[in-house]
Design a protein around this motif. Structure first.
Motif, PDB file in Angstrom:
ATOM      1  N   ARG A  34       3.909   8.602   1.891  1.00 21.81           N
ATOM      2  CA  ARG A  34       3.241   8.407   0.193  1.00 21.81           C
ATOM      3  C   ARG A  34       2.768   7.254   0.808  1.00 21.81           C
ATOM      4  NH1 ARG A  34       7.012  11.004  -2.999  1.00 21.81           N
ATOM      5  NH2 ARG A  34       7.763   8.857  -3.554  1.00 21.81           N
ATOM      6  N   LEU A  35       4.192   6.428   0.852  1.00 24.26           N
ATOM      7  CA  LEU A  35       3.772   4.733   2.007  1.00 24.26           C
ATOM      8  C   LEU A  35       2.987   5.348   2.738  1.00 24.26           C
ATOM      9  CD1 LEU A  35       4.647   1.916   1.459  1.00 24.26           C
ATOM     10  CD2 LEU A  35       6.929   2.614   2.648  1.00 24.26           C
ATOM     11  N   PHE A  36       3.240   5.694   3.397  1.00 27.08           N
ATOM     12  CA  PHE A  36       2.289   5.420   4.790  1.00 27.08           C
ATOM     13  C   PHE A  36       0.867   5.781   4.556  1.00 27.08           C
ATOM     14  CE2 PHE A  36       0.295   7.116   8.869  1.00 27.08           C
ATOM     15  CZ  PHE A  36       0.053   6.436   9.748  1.00 27.08           C
ATOM     16  N   HIS A  37       0.938   6.395   4.379  1.00 27.95           N
ATOM     17  CA  HIS A  37      -0.862   7.198   4.183  1.00 27.95           C
ATOM     18  C   HIS A  37      -1.407   6.515   2.673  1.00 27.95           C
ATOM     19  CE1 HIS A  37      -0.615  10.521   6.746  1.00 27.95           C
ATOM     20  NE2 HIS A  37       0.823  11.061   5.818  1.00 27.95           N
ATOM     21  N   ALA A  38      -0.786   5.933   1.903  1.00 32.36           N
ATOM     22  CA  ALA A  38      -1.460   4.761   1.586  1.00 32.36           C
ATOM     23  C   ALA A  38      -1.774   3.289   1.430  1.00 32.36           C
ATOM     24  CB  ALA A  38      -0.528   4.270  -0.507  1.00 32.36           C
ATOM     25  N   ALA A  39      -1.034   2.913   2.496  1.00 36.24           N
ATOM     26  CA  ALA A  39      -0.751   2.216   3.213  1.00 36.24           C
ATOM     27  C   ALA A  39      -1.910   1.477   3.619  1.00 36.24           C
ATOM     28  CB  ALA A  39       0.086   1.675   3.706  1.00 36.24           C
ATOM     29  N   VAL A  40      -2.505   3.054   4.891  1.00 32.87           N
ATOM     30  CA  VAL A  40      -3.285   2.838   6.022  1.00 32.87           C
ATOM     31  C   VAL A  40      -4.666   3.419   5.299  1.00 32.87           C
ATOM     32  CG1 VAL A  40      -2.027   3.644   7.879  1.00 32.87           C
ATOM     33  CG2 VAL A  40      -3.050   5.327   6.840  1.00 32.87           C
ATOM     34  N   ALA A  41      -4.234   3.404   4.141  1.00 30.74           N
ATOM     35  CA  ALA A  41      -6.192   3.685   3.598  1.00 30.74           C
ATOM     36  C   ALA A  41      -6.203   2.487   2.682  1.00 30.74           C
ATOM     37  CB  ALA A  41      -5.904   4.701   2.439  1.00 30.74           C
ATOM     38  N   GLY A  42      -5.091   1.439   2.798  1.00 29.37           N
ATOM     39  CA  GLY A  42      -5.833   0.514   1.989  1.00 29.37           C
ATOM     40  C   GLY A  42      -5.435   0.502   0.170  1.00 29.37           C
ATOM     41  N   ASP A  43      -4.641   1.457   0.088  1.00 32.59           N
ATOM     42  CA  ASP A  43      -4.658   2.017  -1.649  1.00 32.59           C
ATOM     43  C   ASP A  43      -3.373   0.943  -2.137  1.00 32.59           C
ATOM     44  OD1 ASP A  43      -4.136   2.904  -4.171  1.00 32.59           O
ATOM     45  OD2 ASP A  43      -3.202   4.655  -3.622  1.00 32.59           O
ATOM     46  N   LEU A  44      -3.429  -0.376  -1.960  1.00 34.89           N
ATOM     47  CA  LEU A  44      -2.135  -1.438  -2.470  1.00 34.89           C
ATOM     48  C   LEU A  44      -1.582  -0.290  -3.968  1.00 34.89           C
ATOM     49  CD1 LEU A  44      -3.701  -5.113  -1.375  1.00 34.89           C
ATOM     50  CD2 LEU A  44      -1.518  -3.420  -0.293  1.00 34.89           C
ATOM     51  N   GLU A  45      -3.053  -0.025  -5.174  1.00 37.95           N
ATOM     52  CA  GLU A  45      -1.843  -0.330  -5.785  1.00 37.95           C
ATOM     53  C   GLU A  45      -0.940   0.876  -5.971  1.00 37.95           C
ATOM     54  OE1 GLU A  45      -3.366   1.912 -10.462  1.00 37.95           O
ATOM     55  OE2 GLU A  45      -4.782   1.743  -8.517  1.00 37.95           O
ATOM     56  N   THR A  46      -0.712   2.077  -5.071  1.00 38.82           N
ATOM     57  CA  THR A  46       0.043   2.824  -4.657  1.00 38.82           C
ATOM     58  C   THR A  46       1.153   2.341  -4.022  1.00 38.82           C
ATOM     59  OG1 THR A  46      -2.072   4.668  -5.030  1.00 38.82           O
ATOM     60  CG2 THR A  46       0.583   5.472  -3.921  1.00 38.82           C
ATOM     61  N   ALA A  47       0.503   2.015  -2.770  1.00 37.66           N
ATOM     62  CA  ALA A  47       1.733   1.451  -2.024  1.00 37.66           C
ATOM     63  C   ALA A  47       2.658   0.001  -1.946  1.00 37.66           C
ATOM     64  CB  ALA A  47       0.877   0.634  -0.036  1.00 37.66           C
ATOM     65  N   LEU A  48       1.990  -0.926  -2.725  1.00 39.43           N
ATOM     66  CA  LEU A  48       2.489  -2.294  -2.957  1.00 39.43           C
ATOM     67  C   LEU A  48       3.588  -2.033  -4.141  1.00 39.43           C
ATOM     68  CD1 LEU A  48       3.347  -4.632  -2.048  1.00 39.43           C
ATOM     69  CD2 LEU A  48       1.808  -5.455  -3.908  1.00 39.43           C
ATOM     70  N   PRO A  49       4.132  -1.310  -5.266  1.00 40.24           N
ATOM     71  CA  PRO A  49       4.880  -0.758  -6.193  1.00 40.24           C
ATOM     72  C   PRO A  49       5.929  -0.132  -5.108  1.00 40.24           C
ATOM     73  CG  PRO A  49       3.400  -0.593  -7.070  1.00 40.24           C
ATOM     74  CD  PRO A  49       2.264  -0.957  -5.179  1.00 40.24           C
ATOM     75  N   LEU A  50       5.660   1.198  -3.736  1.00 33.12           N
ATOM     76  CA  LEU A  50       6.084   1.500  -3.199  1.00 33.12           C
ATOM     77  C   LEU A  50       7.177   1.018  -2.644  1.00 33.12           C
ATOM     78  CD1 LEU A  50       7.530   4.825  -2.974  1.00 33.12           C
ATOM     79  CD2 LEU A  50       5.369   5.425  -1.687  1.00 33.12           C
ATOM     80  N   TYR A  51       6.384   0.083  -1.834  1.00 32.97           N
ATOM     81  CA  TYR A  51       6.685  -0.893  -0.735  1.00 32.97           C
ATOM     82  C   TYR A  51       7.979  -1.265  -0.746  1.00 32.97           C
ATOM     83  CZ  TYR A  51       6.350  -4.057   3.368  1.00 32.97           C
ATOM     84  OH  TYR A  51       7.005  -4.379   5.258  1.00 32.97           O
ATOM     85  N   LYS A  52       7.439  -2.611  -2.008  1.00 32.97           N
ATOM     86  CA  LYS A  52       9.079  -2.980  -2.522  1.00 32.97           C
ATOM     87  C   LYS A  52      10.261  -2.196  -2.889  1.00 32.97           C
ATOM     88  CE  LYS A  52       5.732  -6.230  -4.877  1.00 32.97           C
ATOM     89  NZ  LYS A  52       5.053  -7.526  -6.094  1.00 32.97           N
TER      90      LYS A  52
END
Length: 312
Positions: free
Chosen positions: A234-252
């Motif tokens: 989920r993190l990878f696909h959101a990140a490469v899509a530029g979906d920071l709303e999903t990726a950033l909280p998950l990354y943190k």
């Protein structure tokens, strides 16, 4: 859509590209060892299948995380054939072919090709500090085996730095198709794109995933998905899509675990997280020792938090 293997049905990832199989999430697999430190090939095959079934695109056997330096030649070869059989599609398998000599790396590449693997991961010469001409000759020799090569830049351990200009030369030589970037310097992504626009950038360290994904990475040679593949996907696909709303909280939320991929004790740490998550982590071979009590406590706390947060 699925592949039928000897071990069952494996769903096909929507992001897997058979013609460019180094893209997507390629997990640098840990290697299950029994109590006597012999290799548990059945557990390894099951683990490969489980990773692909849970959103990963393929596996990288015989990397540092797979403790390849401690394996006999027979063990190392069998790990590759086990991975190809379990994956059900050899293009999903990218064996590590690092060795002290270029001739030996080429032999491991030929073995990977015979087993049906789709690409290989190759470090520069690491027996001494090779200059640029030597690095180019090394990659050209191994490329002669005919499989696509992903260069592995890990100047921290090898003391040989595949700087962007050298990567551009290797790509122009026709020796490499991609680079696993582990230097930690995310600024390099932009210079690599400028000097070698056709070279695929792959995330090489878990704890710079978001930064490199936003800089144009098209793949991730990953460590912590061994324990948490679904949230990693989920993190990878959101990140490469530029979906920071999903990726950033998950990354943190995951970063306290992901940063262990860049530490000396990364093999033991990831295997401990796997044990806690109910996966085949297990012991390590010497010269690695079990984690110190302080480090074990830290890894355990981060893993248990990820479980509590529903990330494992």
């Amino acid at each position: 859509m699925s592949h039928l293997t000897s071990q069952g049905v494996v769903p096909v990832s929507a992001t897997h590209e058979p013609t460019r199989p180094w893209r997507g999430i390629m997990v640098a697999t840990t290697l299950p060892l029994r109590a006597d430190l012999s290799v548990d090939y059945d557990a390894y095959g099951e683990h490969v299948q489980w990773l692909i079934a849970n959103g990963c695109d393929g596996v990288v056997p015989n990397g540092s995380l797979g403790e390849y330096q401690t394996l006999t030649a027979e063990e190392r070869a069998r790990v590759v054939t086990t991975a190809v059989e379990a994956a059900g599609d050899g293009s999903r398998v990218m064996p590590g072919v690092a060795a002290y000599g270029s001739a030996e790396s080429r032999r491991w590449t030929e073995q990977a090709a015979e087993a049906g693997a789709g690409s290989v991961l190759l470090l520069p010469p690491n027996a001494y500090r090779a200059d640029h001409a030597t690095v180019r000759a090394h990659y050209a020799e191994v490329a002669g085996a005919g499989l696509p090569i992903v260069a592995y830049n890990n100047p921290i351990d090898t003391k040989v730095d595949l700087v962007p200009s050298l990567l551009a030369d290797l790509h122009r030589d026709g020796s490499i198709v991609a680079v696993k970037e582990f230097s930690g310097d995310v600024r390099r992504a932009y210079e690599i794109a400028e000097l070698a626009p056709g070279l695929d950038l792959l995330i090489g360290a878990d704890d710079v995933l978001l930064e490199l994904a936003l800089a144009g990475a098209v793949g991730w040679i990953a460590g912590y998905p061994n324990a948490l593949p679904e949230s990693s996907a989920r993190l990878f696909h959101a990140a490469v899509a530029g979906d920071l709303e999903t990726a950033l909280p998950l990354y943190k939320s995951l970063h306290s675990l992901l940063r262990w991929d860049s530490k000396t004790e990364f093999v033991q740490a990831i295997k401990l997280s796997m044990d806690i998550a109910g996966r085949p982590g297990g012991p390590v071979r010497p010269p690695r020792f079990p984690l110190s009590p302080e480090i074990e406590t830290a890894v355990r706390a981060a893993t248990e938090k990820a479980i509590a947060d529903g990330l494992i």
